[in-house]
Design an enzyme around this catalytic site. Structure first.
Site, PDB file in Angstrom:
ATOM      1  N   GLY A 171      -0.525  -6.970  11.743  1.00  0.00           N
ATOM      2  CA  GLY A 171      -1.432  -8.029  11.325  1.00  0.00           C
ATOM      3  C   GLY A 171      -0.664  -9.319  11.111  1.00  0.00           C
ATOM      4  N   ALA A 172      -0.956 -10.336  11.935  1.00  0.00           N
ATOM      5  CA  ALA A 172      -0.190 -11.580  11.899  1.00  0.00           C
ATOM      6  C   ALA A 172      -0.972 -12.735  11.283  1.00  0.00           C
ATOM      7  CB  ALA A 172       0.277 -11.958  13.309  1.00  0.00           C
ATOM      8  N   ASP A 175      -0.269  -8.087  16.382  1.00  0.00           N
ATOM      9  CA  ASP A 175      -1.632  -8.563  16.131  1.00  0.00           C
ATOM     10  C   ASP A 175      -2.444  -8.379  17.407  1.00  0.00           C
ATOM     11  OD1 ASP A 175      -2.885 -10.392  13.724  1.00  0.00           O
ATOM     12  OD2 ASP A 175      -3.917 -10.753  15.616  1.00  0.00           O
ATOM     13  N   VAL A 200      -1.739  -2.781   2.531  1.00  0.00           N
ATOM     14  CA  VAL A 200      -2.220  -3.922   1.758  1.00  0.00           C
ATOM     15  C   VAL A 200      -3.632  -4.331   2.178  1.00  0.00           C
ATOM     16  CG1 VAL A 200       0.132  -4.761   1.420  1.00  0.00           C
ATOM     17  CG2 VAL A 200      -1.199  -5.675   3.293  1.00  0.00           C
ATOM     18  N   HIS A 237      -6.746  -2.696  -8.446  1.00  0.00           N
ATOM     19  CA  HIS A 237      -7.125  -4.088  -8.290  1.00  0.00           C
ATOM     20  C   HIS A 237      -8.483  -4.336  -8.952  1.00  0.00           C
ATOM     21  CE1 HIS A 237      -4.975  -7.147  -6.320  1.00  0.00           C
ATOM     22  NE2 HIS A 237      -5.532  -7.132  -5.116  1.00  0.00           N
TER      23      HIS A 237
END
Length: 318
Positions: free
Chosen positions: A11-12, A36, A127, A184
């Protein structure tokens, strides 16, 4: 300096590319790979980062690779020791949490399947949001031992809490120690008994109402930034947290960090990915570290565990 190993960031976007940059600038890896699905984006970012090497003085190779829906390009991650998964979409106006869960479940499942194929020995740091569900999903799809799959949330929440305390008291951030467990957002569990400033208990320095206000601001930390940015979300602090976790794995430090890890008996809780403190090393989570909690803190953590368990059960229906 000795450089060893290979780390991949999937993932970029801002989060992923900033994480890759931090990992490269550590100058401890042979190679950092950034992937990506947007054609040319990871290659362009990798080229830009590589051109910063003479200025920043690091020698880690940075590789960008566009990937396709059928797994094209994933051969670039082969042999990675660590993979940080940032892939997925942010929540958009009008989307429910379940809408986001459905979209990102498909993305994270596909990514995980490719990681298993090309980097079967990697430690995975998740993440992607919603974090708890995506960490549990990654563990389920990968079939990896639980200690090799963890999520990033506690480090970010704890950092935000520490910053807010430092700002409120006008002290250096380095003098502040805080801790959040659970997860979270709404299920975040502050641990006042572990919070201090220059060794003095936070409860001696601030009234409970002020502490609770800082806790709530921490819970709303991402939303506060989103509201200011209007578009996009936080990535400087989140990427620092993910990169620090990856470094702890790469250097086998044994650092005790608040992460989303598999809990199996600790605190009287079993069978769930939950925000806890864990000792991190080359194999991933060496062990969950239990600390003495007050009765209220322990009750809140167990309550959070059940809330998280229910959310993670959602992935079984998708």
């Amino acid at each position: 300096m000795t450089r060893t190993g290979k780390v991949t960031v999937v993932g970029a976007g801002f989060y992923g590319s900033t994480t890759a940059q931090r990992l490269a600038e550590y100058d401890i890896f042979d190679e950092v790979v950034l992937t990506d699905i947007i054609e040319g984006k990871p290659e362009g970012l990798a080229l830009d980062m590589s051109q910063s090497r003479p200025i920043e003085g690091f020698e880690t190779k940075v590789t960008g690779q566009t990937t396709g829906p059928e797994g094209e390009g994933y051969e670039a991650i082969a042999g990675s020791d660590i993979v940080v998964i940032t892939a997925g979409l942010p929540r958009k106006p009008g989307m429910s949490r379940m809408d986001l869960l459905g979209v990102n479940t498909k993305i994270v499942r596909n990514v995980t399947e490719q990681i298993v194929k090309h980097a079967p020995e990697a430690v995975l740091i998740v993440v992607s949001n919603p974090l708890d569900e995506m960490t549990a999903l990654t563990a389920k799809v990968s079939g990896f031992p639980a200690h090799r799959v963890m999520g990033q949330a506690g480090m970010l929440d704890t950092a935000r809490f520490s910053y807010f305390v430092a700002e409120r008291l006008g002290v250096p951030v380095g003098s502040v120690r805080t801790l959040t467990l659970g997860s979270h957002g709404d299920t975040m569990v502050p641990v006042p008994s572990a919070c201090s400033v220059d060794g003095k208990p936070l409860t001696d320095l601030l009234p409970d109402a002020d502490i609770q206000a800082l806790v709530q601001r921490t819970r709303d930390g991402g939303a506060e930034i989103n509201g200011l940015l209007k578009t996009g979300s936080a990535y400087y602090a989140p990427s620092a947290a993910a990169a620090t976790m990856a470094r702890a794995v790469a250097e086998d430090t044994g650092s005790v960090l608040p992460v989303c890890a598999w809990v199996d008996g600790e605190y009287g809780i079993s069978g769930v990915y939950l925000g806890v403190e864990a000792e991190i090393g080359r194999a991933g989570v060496r062990r969950v570290v239990e600390r003495d909690l007050t009765e209220q803190e322990l009750a809140s953590l167990r309550e959070a565990a059940e809330a998280v368990r229910a959310k993670q059960a959602d992935i079984a229906t998708l």
